[in-house]
Design a protein around this motif. Sequence first.
Motif, PDB file in Angstrom:
ATOM      1  N   ASN A 227       0.802  -1.217   0.000  1.00 46.01           N
ATOM      2  CA  ASN A 227       0.000   0.000   0.000  1.00 46.01           C
ATOM      3  C   ASN A 227       0.840   1.274   0.000  1.00 46.01           C
ATOM      4  OD1 ASN A 227      -2.412   1.536   0.143  1.00 46.01           O
ATOM      5  ND2 ASN A 227      -2.156   1.766   2.350  1.00 46.01           N
ATOM      6  N   VAL A 228       2.006   1.227   0.642  1.00 42.56           N
ATOM      7  CA  VAL A 228       2.768   2.457   0.883  1.00 42.56           C
ATOM      8  C   VAL A 228       3.806   2.663  -0.213  1.00 42.56           C
ATOM      9  CG1 VAL A 228       4.205   3.721   2.510  1.00 42.56           C
ATOM     10  CG2 VAL A 228       2.372   2.225   3.363  1.00 42.56           C
ATOM     11  N   VAL A 229       3.604   3.711  -0.985  1.00 47.29           N
ATOM     12  CA  VAL A 229       4.524   4.036  -2.081  1.00 47.29           C
ATOM     13  C   VAL A 229       5.897   4.393  -1.510  1.00 47.29           C
ATOM     14  CG1 VAL A 229       4.977   5.621  -3.993  1.00 47.29           C
ATOM     15  CG2 VAL A 229       2.638   4.836  -3.534  1.00 47.29           C
ATOM     16  N   GLY A 230       6.936   3.815  -2.093  1.00 43.77           N
ATOM     17  CA  GLY A 230       8.292   4.125  -1.677  1.00 43.77           C
ATOM     18  C   GLY A 230       8.781   3.361  -0.470  1.00 43.77           C
ATOM     19  N   SER A 231       7.965   2.453   0.062  1.00 41.88           N
ATOM     20  CA  SER A 231       8.382   1.686   1.245  1.00 41.88           C
ATOM     21  C   SER A 231       9.372   0.592   0.845  1.00 41.88           C
ATOM     22  CB  SER A 231       7.159   1.092   1.943  1.00 41.88           C
ATOM     23  OG  SER A 231       6.405   0.284   1.048  1.00 41.88           O
ATOM     24  N   SER A 232       9.850  -0.159   1.810  1.00 38.90           N
ATOM     25  CA  SER A 232      10.963  -1.078   1.571  1.00 38.90           C
ATOM     26  C   SER A 232      10.614  -2.243   0.651  1.00 38.90           C
ATOM     27  CB  SER A 232      11.484  -1.615   2.904  1.00 38.90           C
ATOM     28  OG  SER A 232      12.045  -0.579   3.674  1.00 38.90           O
ATOM     29  N   ILE A 233       9.408  -2.793   0.766  1.00 38.32           N
ATOM     30  CA  ILE A 233       9.069  -3.947  -0.066  1.00 38.32           C
ATOM     31  C   ILE A 233       9.028  -3.584  -1.553  1.00 38.32           C
ATOM     32  CG2 ILE A 233       7.140  -5.505  -0.659  1.00 38.32           C
ATOM     33  CD1 ILE A 233       6.874  -6.130   2.305  1.00 38.32           C
ATOM     34  N   PRO A 234       8.392  -2.481  -1.958  1.00 40.17           N
ATOM     35  CA  PRO A 234       8.484  -2.126  -3.384  1.00 40.17           C
ATOM     36  C   PRO A 234       9.913  -1.907  -3.857  1.00 40.17           C
ATOM     37  CG  PRO A 234       6.713  -0.911  -2.338  1.00 40.17           C
ATOM     38  CD  PRO A 234       7.445  -1.616  -1.241  1.00 40.17           C
ATOM     39  N   ARG A 235      10.777  -1.423  -2.986  1.00 37.66           N
ATOM     40  CA  ARG A 235      12.153  -1.152  -3.398  1.00 37.66           C
ATOM     41  C   ARG A 235      13.010  -2.410  -3.426  1.00 37.66           C
ATOM     42  NH1 ARG A 235      11.968   3.067   0.454  1.00 37.66           N
ATOM     43  NH2 ARG A 235      13.775   2.226   1.555  1.00 37.66           N
ATOM     44  N   ASN A 236      12.516  -3.495  -2.833  1.00 40.24           N
ATOM     45  CA  ASN A 236      13.322  -4.709  -2.742  1.00 40.24           C
ATOM     46  C   ASN A 236      12.728  -5.883  -3.507  1.00 40.24           C
ATOM     47  OD1 ASN A 236      15.712  -4.380  -0.643  1.00 40.24           O
ATOM     48  ND2 ASN A 236      14.005  -3.176   0.139  1.00 40.24           N
ATOM     49  N   THR A 237      11.726  -5.623  -4.363  1.00 40.60           N
ATOM     50  CA  THR A 237      11.124  -6.683  -5.166  1.00 40.60           C
ATOM     51  C   THR A 237      11.371  -6.421  -6.650  1.00 40.60           C
ATOM     52  OG1 THR A 237       9.033  -5.484  -4.927  1.00 40.60           O
ATOM     53  CG2 THR A 237       9.358  -7.380  -3.502  1.00 40.60           C
ATOM     54  N   ASP A 238      11.189  -7.450  -7.460  1.00 42.52           N
ATOM     55  CA  ASP A 238      11.448  -7.330  -8.896  1.00 42.52           C
ATOM     56  C   ASP A 238      10.350  -6.568  -9.626  1.00 42.52           C
ATOM     57  OD1 ASP A 238      13.912  -8.992  -9.033  1.00 42.52           O
ATOM     58  OD2 ASP A 238      12.558 -10.557  -8.327  1.00 42.52           O
ATOM     59  N   SER A 239       9.152  -6.686  -9.121  1.00 40.39           N
ATOM     60  CA  SER A 239       8.007  -6.007  -9.711  1.00 40.39           C
ATOM     61  C   SER A 239       6.907  -6.001  -8.661  1.00 40.39           C
ATOM     62  CB  SER A 239       7.548  -6.721 -10.985  1.00 40.39           C
ATOM     63  OG  SER A 239       6.508  -6.004 -11.617  1.00 40.39           O
ATOM     64  N   GLY A 240       5.765  -5.403  -8.998  1.00 37.10           N
ATOM     65  CA  GLY A 240       4.707  -5.402  -8.002  1.00 37.10           C
ATOM     66  C   GLY A 240       3.543  -4.519  -8.370  1.00 37.10           C
ATOM     67  N   SER A 241       2.574  -4.468  -7.458  1.00 42.28           N
ATOM     68  CA  SER A 241       1.380  -3.643  -7.627  1.00 42.28           C
ATOM     69  C   SER A 241       1.062  -2.945  -6.313  1.00 42.28           C
ATOM     70  CB  SER A 241       0.174  -4.497  -8.030  1.00 42.28           C
ATOM     71  OG  SER A 241       0.372  -5.113  -9.287  1.00 42.28           O
TER      72      SER A 241
END
Length: 614
Positions: A380-394
């Motif tokens: 849910n949180v833009v710019g958080s750690s999981i989006p920055r540490n995954t190959d892709s996402g939603s």
Amino acid sequence: MCGIVGYIGFREAYPILIKGLHRLEYRGYDSAGVAIINDENKLSVYKAKGRVQDLEEYARDKDVTGTIGIAHTRWATHGEPSNANAHPHYSQSESLALIHNGIIENYAVLKAELINKGYSFHSSTDTEVLVQLIEYIKQINHCDLFTAVQIALNQVVGAYAIAVIEKGNPNQIIAARKSSPLVIGIGEGEFFIGSDASPIIEYTKKVVYLDNEEITVIKRDEAPKIVTISNIERTPKVKELEMNLSQLERGGYPHFMLKEIFEQPETLKNCMSGRINIEGTNVTLSGIIDHKDKFINARRIIIIACGTSWHAGLIGEYLFEEFCRIPVEVEYASEFRYRNPVICPDDIVIAISQSGETADSLAAIDLARKAGAFVYGVCNVVGSSIPRNTDSGSYTHCGHEIGVASTKAFTAQVTVLTMMALTIAKEKGTITGSKYLEVIKELQNIPSKIEHILALSDKVKELSLIFTYAQNFIYLGRGYNYPIALEGALKLKEISYIHAEGYPAAEMKHGPIALIDNEMPVVTIATHSVIYEKVVSNIQEIKARKGRVIAIINEGDETMKALADHYIEVPATEECLDPLLTSIPLQLLAYHIAVNKNRDVDMPRNLAKSVTVE
């Protein structure tokens, strides 16, 4: 699982810090404190056990002047909630003050070494050990504060987001992070620090997210300098916040949780916006399409998550297996990371998290990537750690969620998983054209159907009065609604403190039915499905043992109305979308029971919103 806020600039710091603590209190609320350097370069620390309002009362007659300061609201890890264990912590000479979110795992060894060198400690926390270590390094090496922090962080094991200020140096804050979030707000001649953007958004939308093992020196009227603990300089990447200030206010609702329950029709529209075409004939997730070969050829999908997100993952398992014909495993991230799992390069790992900072999920992601798996984040949180540490996402795009018990983030996660399954199934050719169109069309109808259910809130409130003082609850569901039984039980536990358990309805006869008597409320999700008759039989088994049944049923189901003691009607929908509707009355039931019991709905005891420690 604590809230950090800091300020340096031209304004008085204290009001900004206190307002920021109130915004962050959902992250921890057993004690709070501030450290401020005044115009005479005096460093003062004020802290109190309890809520932020207790700190305000304590500091009412204190000198809180100054244009630089740091503040903290705590969720206890080391040491019980107390004034002594509250942050900020002084160093021994009281020349440094430090706040910390995370856990220093080797604190006991470091503490013993510092005691041998003559240091004394006034708290039970690992954080005090860190500030003492920084001071010791600064003294023996005759170095500046930045260098001392850098050396100290190379010696600690664990997770941290820290901010440090120094007596006699009112022109800088040192901050650093590893496995715990920290964001810097960039204003005009002023800077802000926060565990998330909520204390910053009122003043600026320009932010820099620190990455793992990065340290920043924030000085007045200078751009922040970022260096790794290995002394590699980084170029700050300024981003624009998408959050709005209105998301941080209750908007006339008595609690954030109720506001967020009622926001779900709008949040699900936002979640689908731009992903389902105007004609309602196609769903596209760019994170899937850009890597469609990975998904088409996937041998297996592994979903990792914690808490409510894990329940969303269970629904994802049904969706992916039914529509995509890919085997799915759903794992608690905390167990997955420690059990030496078998991970192959043609596996896809989906990590689900509301905050994007869940420590166990981040560790599981790291494990999966090292094994060569493709990792997809749902966050849910833009710019958080999981989006920055995954190959892709939603992203789920459901807006800032403040209530500790997740509601709108859960339904948004389920919506994203549904769109993922449809996108993959279409690319693989494992769903018929007619079924694909039926589900998309019905998915677009879900927001209006949720509005219809929300209109029943007063009826659910009346029902809650009957069961407010029950000691236990059982929740039952089958198929897609089994995870909703788990989620409904969790919501009740989280905010009312009533013991509740969720089970597959058919498992009742394999043990739990021994608990059934006329004092046991049993919430049964009994909407129409391919196994509807089986659920009817399960309810009859409960009624034969004098259990009190609250049934979630489809509108006009006379059979269930006659069978159940109480019922809540929801509109009919596609079976795979049922969880988006049946979860709503269970959120309302938990909420109203908790209010009846005078619980602090938004800040339930012992819990925090973002679980950034193990």
